[in-house]
Design an enzyme around this catalytic site. Structure first.
Site, PDB file in Angstrom:
ATOM      1  CG  LEU A   2      29.052  15.592  11.305  1.00  0.00           C
ATOM      2  CD1 LEU A   2      29.037  16.682  10.246  1.00  0.00           C
ATOM      3  CD2 LEU A   2      30.365  15.596  12.052  1.00  0.00           C
ATOM      4  CG  HIS A   3      24.210  15.560  18.254  1.00  0.00           C
ATOM      5  ND1 HIS A   3      22.895  15.371  17.904  1.00  0.00           N
ATOM      6  CD2 HIS A   3      24.204  16.236  19.409  1.00  0.00           C
ATOM      7  CE1 HIS A   3      22.121  15.904  18.841  1.00  0.00           C
ATOM      8  NE2 HIS A   3      22.890  16.440  19.755  1.00  0.00           N
TER       9      HIS A   3
END
Length: 91
Positions: A12-13
């Site tokens: 996840l960014h």
């Protein structure tokens, strides 16, 4: 990196330019190696701080091992409710 029960490794960014904050406004809610369940928050972030700084708060979800599955299906787009499926891996 989050590993799902089906073996998908998910990265996840949060925020396309969030690296500019150098961690400011982010809260780690779990530690490396912790088991998490659907709907459990893993990270908190201050959306208002990102907006104040003119930074995009889009969350990018990347499957880092897509070759392990016949295909990866997107289950939803846009805002996602806690615990809702985002991706489905088909072997």
């Amino acid at each position: 990196l989050i590993r799902s029960e089906c073996g998908a490794e998910v990265l996840l960014h949060v925020g396309l330019d969030s690296v500019k904050l150098r961690g400011e406004g982010f809260r780690q809610l779990v530690r490396k190696g912790d088991a998490v369940r659907a709907g459990q928050p893993v990270l908190g972030f201050d959306r208002s701080l990102m907006a104040e700084r003119g930074l995009d708060d889009t969350v990018v979800v990347t499957v880092t091992n897509p070759g392990d599955f016949a295909r990866v299906e997107v289950c939803c787009e846009g805002d996602v409710a806690a615990g809702a499926a985002v991706l489905r891996c088909v072997s």
